[in-house]
Enzyme design. Structure first.
Site, PDB file in Angstrom:
ATOM      1  N   ARG A 219     -13.854   1.451   6.167  1.00 50.50           N
ATOM      2  CA  ARG A 219     -14.895   2.007   5.288  1.00 50.50           C
ATOM      3  C   ARG A 219     -16.222   1.913   6.029  1.00 50.50           C
ATOM      4  O   ARG A 219     -16.614   0.829   6.463  1.00 50.50           O
ATOM      5  CB  ARG A 219     -15.005   1.224   3.973  1.00 50.50           C
ATOM      6  CG  ARG A 219     -13.754   1.235   3.120  1.00 50.50           C
ATOM      7  CD  ARG A 219     -14.029   0.591   1.752  1.00 50.50           C
ATOM      8  NE  ARG A 219     -12.815   0.218   1.063  1.00 50.50           N
ATOM      9  CZ  ARG A 219     -12.058   1.049   0.360  1.00 50.50           C
ATOM     10  NH1 ARG A 219     -12.402   2.321   0.258  1.00 50.50           N
ATOM     11  NH2 ARG A 219     -10.967   0.619  -0.244  1.00 50.50           N
TER      12      ARG A 219
ATOM     13  N   ARG B 127      -8.728   3.868   0.216  1.00 53.18           N
ATOM     14  CA  ARG B 127      -8.817   4.433  -1.137  1.00 53.18           C
ATOM     15  C   ARG B 127     -10.259   4.705  -1.566  1.00 53.18           C
ATOM     16  O   ARG B 127     -11.130   3.852  -1.466  1.00 53.18           O
ATOM     17  CB  ARG B 127      -8.150   3.487  -2.138  1.00 53.18           C
ATOM     18  CG  ARG B 127      -8.128   4.056  -3.553  1.00 53.18           C
ATOM     19  CD  ARG B 127      -7.303   3.191  -4.471  1.00 53.18           C
ATOM     20  NE  ARG B 127      -5.884   3.356  -4.222  1.00 53.18           N
ATOM     21  CZ  ARG B 127      -5.004   2.346  -4.260  1.00 53.18           C
ATOM     22  NH1 ARG B 127      -5.423   1.127  -4.471  1.00 53.18           N
ATOM     23  NH2 ARG B 127      -3.731   2.576  -4.070  1.00 53.18           N
TER      24      ARG B 127
ATOM     25  N   HIS C 270      -5.946  -1.858   8.281  1.00 49.27           N
ATOM     26  CA  HIS C 270      -6.989  -2.543   7.521  1.00 49.27           C
ATOM     27  C   HIS C 270      -7.791  -3.510   8.381  1.00 49.27           C
ATOM     28  O   HIS C 270      -8.811  -4.036   7.955  1.00 49.27           O
ATOM     29  CB  HIS C 270      -6.324  -3.290   6.348  1.00 49.27           C
ATOM     30  CG  HIS C 270      -7.279  -3.875   5.364  1.00 49.27           C
ATOM     31  ND1 HIS C 270      -7.439  -5.236   5.193  1.00 49.27           N
ATOM     32  CD2 HIS C 270      -8.131  -3.288   4.481  1.00 49.27           C
ATOM     33  CE1 HIS C 270      -8.337  -5.463   4.253  1.00 49.27           C
ATOM     34  NE2 HIS C 270      -8.778  -4.302   3.806  1.00 49.27           N
TER      35      HIS C 270
ATOM     36  N   ARG D 129     -11.540 -15.149  -5.070  1.00 48.47           N
ATOM     37  CA  ARG D 129     -12.461 -14.411  -5.929  1.00 48.47           C
ATOM     38  C   ARG D 129     -11.749 -13.682  -7.060  1.00 48.47           C
ATOM     39  O   ARG D 129     -12.170 -13.725  -8.206  1.00 48.47           O
ATOM     40  CB  ARG D 129     -13.245 -13.395  -5.102  1.00 48.47           C
ATOM     41  CG  ARG D 129     -14.307 -12.644  -5.908  1.00 48.47           C
ATOM     42  CD  ARG D 129     -14.837 -11.441  -5.170  1.00 48.47           C
ATOM     43  NE  ARG D 129     -13.949 -10.303  -5.269  1.00 48.47           N
ATOM     44  CZ  ARG D 129     -13.545  -9.568  -4.230  1.00 48.47           C
ATOM     45  NH1 ARG D 129     -13.931  -9.895  -3.014  1.00 48.47           N
ATOM     46  NH2 ARG D 129     -12.748  -8.534  -4.394  1.00 48.47           N
TER      47      ARG D 129
END
Length: 692
Positions: free
Chosen positions: A388, A418, A448, A577
Site C-alpha cells: 500500500r 484489498r 505482504h 490490537r
C-alpha cells in the site's frame, strides 16, 4: 474433552469486540472532543469494511449451502446470527452516544449541527440559496415505474427515497435520488456572518440530506412529495480473482475491480428508524434483502462522515500529536548542507539502525534511504515490494527517477492489496512507463512483506544495503501507524533478500534462507520451533518467556502450542490490537498467558516476537501476524534483530506497552475486555514514546 468453543474464540466476534473497544475509547471522558469524533468515525468505517468482506463471505457461504464450522464450532448461519445481534447492539450504543453526549459536548465547544427547522429565516434563505446553486444541479431524480426499473444502488452511497403525487391525476410514483456526498461536504457550514456571530471558533453546520429533504418539492415541478426517507446499502466488495486462469494478472484485477464497482450482493440495508412502511416495503422488494440485515438508525446514516468535523481548525479540541523526530543516528545526514550520497551508507556500515515510526520520521529515514539511492551514482540497483502506497508517493517518484538515472529498478506491486487495487494498478503502469521492471509476485500468494534492497558498487565489489519493516512504504500512514523498520547491511540477510526477490520475480525456487524467516516456506516451522524451545526450557527449570506483539492471533496450531507452553510454565505476554482467538488466564489451559490490546491515537501495527531462550534472547520483527493467511498463504519476511543494544531497546519498548494503564485493555478469561484501571501514576505508552 473440551469443545472447540471452550478453547477458541470466534474470529468475527473477536473482531467485533475489537471494534467495540474503538467505540468505547471514543466515549471516554478523558479524550478531547474531536478525538472522540475521530474514534466514532473509525468505528463506522471499520464496520463498513467488515460487512463488505467478512459478512459478505459468510452470507455467500450460507447461500451456497456451506456448513463448514468455524474454529469455535459455529456454522456460517450461526455466525451471522451472532454477528447481527452484536452489531445491532453496538450501533444502538453509538447512536445514543452521538445523539446525546457527543452532540452536547460539541455544542459546549461551539460546534453545532443544526436541524433545518431550527434555523432562522435568514439562515434558511442562505441554506436554500446554497441548495439551488451548489446542490440542485448535481441531483438526478429517478422515477421507478414499468418503463423505469429500480436503479442500481451503489455501495455505501447515501440515497433519498420518496413517494410523489401528480397534482393532476393524484397518481403516486416512487423516486430515488443519490446524494452526491463525494462532490459536496456531508456537513455544510453556514457562514458566521449569516449566523451573526463574530467568532472564528464557532461553527454551524447543516447536514446535506437535511437541506435536500427540506427543498425536496423544488425537485418535482407539478408534483407533490407525500413522504421521503434516507437509506444506505452495503455491498459485497470482496475481490473474486481466478489467478490460475489469468494470462495477464494486471488485466484480471482490472476486470475484477470493474465487477466490484458494478456491485456485489447487498449485505446490509441502513434506513431511518421512522422510514414510512410503504417506502421500506418497496426497498426490501427491490433490493432483495432479508429482515435480519436491515438496520434501523436513529442517528445520521453513514457516521464515518463525522470525520469531516475533525478537520475543524481547533487545536485545543484534539490531542497535540505533532510527533516525529529524525532518528538520532541520521541527524547529520538530514542536514541541508549534507548532500554526500555516501553518508547514509557510511552510517549503516558502522551500525544497524532500528526505526520506530511515527516517533522516528519516515521522511528522514526510509524515504531518505530510497532517495539517496536513486541519485547516488554508485548505486547499481534498487529492489522493493509495494503493498500500500500513498496517492502522492515520494518513494514512487524516487524509483522512477532511479530508473531514469540508469539504475536497475525492480518493484513488486501487489495488485491484490484489498481496497488499494485500483491505486496499485495505476502506480504499476506509471512505473513501467518510467522503465521500472514491475512484477506482480507469485500466483496464488499475496505478497505482504515490506522489504527494500539497495545494491551499491564500492571499491570494485558490490555491497547490499536493505530495509525490512513491519509497515507499508506509505508516507501518509507512517504518520499514524506505529511500525518498526531495520536499516542494515548484514551480508547474510542481504543474501537472503536477493534470493527472495529472485523468487518473487520468478527466477528462483529458493525455499531455505540463512537468517530470514519467510512464509510460506519456513515461517510457521520456525515459530513452532521457537515456542517449543521455550517449553523445553520451562520443563528443565530454565528461564522461559515469550512476548509477542501483533495485529491478530488466529492460527489454531500456534494457539494450541501457546496453551501447551502456558501449561509447561512459560510466561507469555501478548500485545494484540485486534482479533485474538485465544482465551487467556483459564485454569489448566492458559493461566500463564496475559493478553492486552492498545487502542490509542496511533494505530498499533508493528509485529514483534521476543523469546527469552534462557537469557540467550532472540528477537524478530516483520510483516506477519500469527494468522493462517500470513503463515501459509502470503509471502512474508521476518528478520532477526541481532545487535544486543537493539534487542535491549525492543525489550524496553515491549515493557512500555505492557506497563500502559491508559490506552490498554486487558482480556478476561471469558474473551471480553476491560479497560485497565488508572492508578495515581498514569502511564501512557504512546504519549511516553512521543516525549522520549
Amino acid at each position: 474433552m473440551e469443545k472447540q468453543g471452550d478453547i477458541f474464540i470466534n474470529r468475527e466476534l473477536s473482531w467485533i469486540e475489537f471494534n467495540k473497544r474503538v467505540l468505547l475509547t471514543g466515549m471516554e471522558k478523558k479524550y478531547k472532543i474531536l478525538d472522540k469524533v475521530k474514534f466514532c468515525s473509525i468505528f463506522s468505517n471499520n464496520l463498513d469494511e467488515f460487512f463488505m468482506v467478512r459478512v459478505a463471505s459468510l452470507k455467500a457461504q450460507v447461500e451456497a449451502g456451506i456448513t463448514k464450522k468455524s474454529i469455535d464450532g459455529l456454522i456460517p448461519k450461526e455466525q451471522l446470527t451472532r454477528i447481527n445481534k452484536e452489531v445491532k447492539n453496538l450501533t444502538k450504543l453509538q447512536e445514543n452516544y452521538v445523539n446525546n453526549e457527543l452532540n452536547n459536548e460539541l455544542k459546549k465547544e461551539r460546534i453545532f449541527i443544526k436541524k433545518y427547522k431550527e434555523l432562522s429565516e435568514n439562515q434558511k434563505n442562505w441554506s436554500n440559496n446554497y441548495f439551488s446553486s451548489s446542490i440542485f444541479p448535481l441531483l438526478t431524480p429517478l422515477v421507478i415505474d414499468p418503463a423505469h426499473p429500480f436503479p442500481f444502488i451503489s455501495n455505501l452511497s447515501l440515497n433519498l427515497a420518496a413517494i410523489i403525487k401528480n397534482s393532476e391525476d393524484s397518481k403516486q410514483q416512487f423516486v430515488r435520488i443519490k446524494i452526491p456526498t463525494k462532490n459536496i461536504n456531508r456537513f455544510i457550514r453556514i457562514p458566521n456572518e449569516i449566523i451573526e456571530i463574530d467568532d472564528k471558533n464557532t461553527h454551524f453546520f447543516i447536514s446535506v440530506e437535511d437541506l435536500i429533504g427540506n427543498n425536496i418539492n423544488s425537485l418535482f415541478n407539478g408534483m407533490e412529495c407525500i413522504n421521503y426517507s434516507f437509506f444506505r446499502v452495503t455491498r459485497d466488495a470482496d475481490l473474486e480473482l481466478k489467478e490460475l486462469e489469468a494470462d495477464d494478472l494486471l488485466l484480471a484485477v482490472e476486470q475484477s475491480l470493474q465487477k466490484r464497482r458494478l456491485g456485489g450482493d447487498v449485505v446490509r440495508l441502513e434506513v431511518e428508524s421512522d422510514i414510512p412502511k410503504n417506502i421500506l416495503r418497496l426497498l426490501i422488494k427491490s433490493i432483495s434483502i432479508q429482515e435480519e440485515y436491515i438496520y434501523f438508525c436513529k442517528s445520521l446514516l453513514g457516521l464515518d462522515d463525522l470525520n469531516q468535523l475533525t478537520k475543524i481548525h481547533r487545536d485545543d479540541l484534539k490531542e497535540n500529536l505533532l510527533v516525529g523526530k529524525t532518528h538520532h543516528l541520521l541527524k547529520d545526514l538530514n542536514s541541508p548542507s549534507n548532500k554526500n550520497f555516501n553518508s547514509i551508507f557510511k552510517i549503516l556500515r558502522k551500525k544497524d539502525v532500528l526505526l520506530h515510526h511515527p516517533y522516528d520520521l519516515f521522511k528522514t529515514s526510509v524515504e531518505e534511504f530510497i532517495n539517496r539511492a536513486a541519485d547516488d551514482p554508485l548505486v547499481m540497483a534498487i529492489k522493493i515490494t509495494l503493498y500500500r502506497v500513498s496517492k502522492d508517493s515520494p518513494i514512487i517518484a524516487a524509483l522512477m527517477r532511479a530508473a531514469e538515472n540508469g539504475k536497475e529498478v525492480m518493484t513488486l506491486v501487489e495488485l491484490k492489496a484489498r481496497f488499494d487495487e485500483d491505486n496499485n494498478i495505476q502506480w504499476a503502469k506509471q512505473l513501467e512507463q518510467a522503465g521500472v521492471h514491475v512484477v506482480y509476485g507469485i500466483i496464488g500468494f499475496k505478497t505482504h512483506t515490506k522489504i527494500a534492497l539497495i545494491v551499491r558498487k564500492e571499491k570494485g565489489s558490490l555491497r547490499n544495503y536493505f530495509h525490512i519493516g513491519t509497515g507499508n512504504y506509505n508516507s501518509n500512514t507512517s504518520m499514524f501507524y506505529t511500525d518498526l523498520g531495520l536499516l542494515s547491511t548484514d551480508p547474510e540477510i542481504a543474501s537472503d533478500l536477493l534470493e527472495l526477490f529472485n523468487y518473487l520475480s520468478g527466477f528462483s525456487k529458493q525455499k531455505s534462507f540463512k537468517k530470514l524467516l519467510v512464509s510460506p516456506s519456513s515461517l510457521r516451522e520456525k515459530f513452532i520451533f521457537l515456542i517449543k524451545r521455550e517449553i523445553k526450557h520451562a520443563k528443565q527449570g530454565k528461564k522461559a518467556e515469550i512476548i509477542a506483539k501483533m495485529n491478530s492471533l488466529v492460527d489454531t496450531e500456534i494457539i494450541e502450542l501457546l496453551y501447551l507452553a502456558s501449561q509447561s510454565g512459560v510466561k507469555i505476554s501478548l500485545i494484540i490490537r485486534g482479533i485474538c482467538c485465544l482465551y487467556p488466564q483459564r485454569k489448566n489451559l492458559s493461566e500463564n498467558i496475559k493478553v492486552i490490546s492498545i487502542i490509542g491515537h496511533f494505530l498499533e501495527h508493528s509485529r514483534i516476537f521476543w523469546f527469552c531462550n534462557d537469557d540467550n534472547v532472540e528477537v524478530f520483527i516483520g510483516s506477519a501476524d500469527w494468522m493462517k493467511r500470513n503463515l501459509d498463504r502470503r509471502i512474508e519476511a521476518i528478520t532477526p534483530i541481532e545487535d544486543l543494544q537493539l534487542k535491549s531497546h525492543i525489550y524496553s519498548l515491549l515493557q512500555t506497552y505492557i506497563k500502559d494503564n491508559y490506552f490498554s485493555w486487558s482480556m478476561k478469561e471469558d474473551g471480553s475486555y476491560e479497560k485497565n484501571i488508572l492508578h495515581s501514576d498514569i502511564y501512557r505508552s504512546q504519549i511516553d514514546l512521543i516525549n522520549k
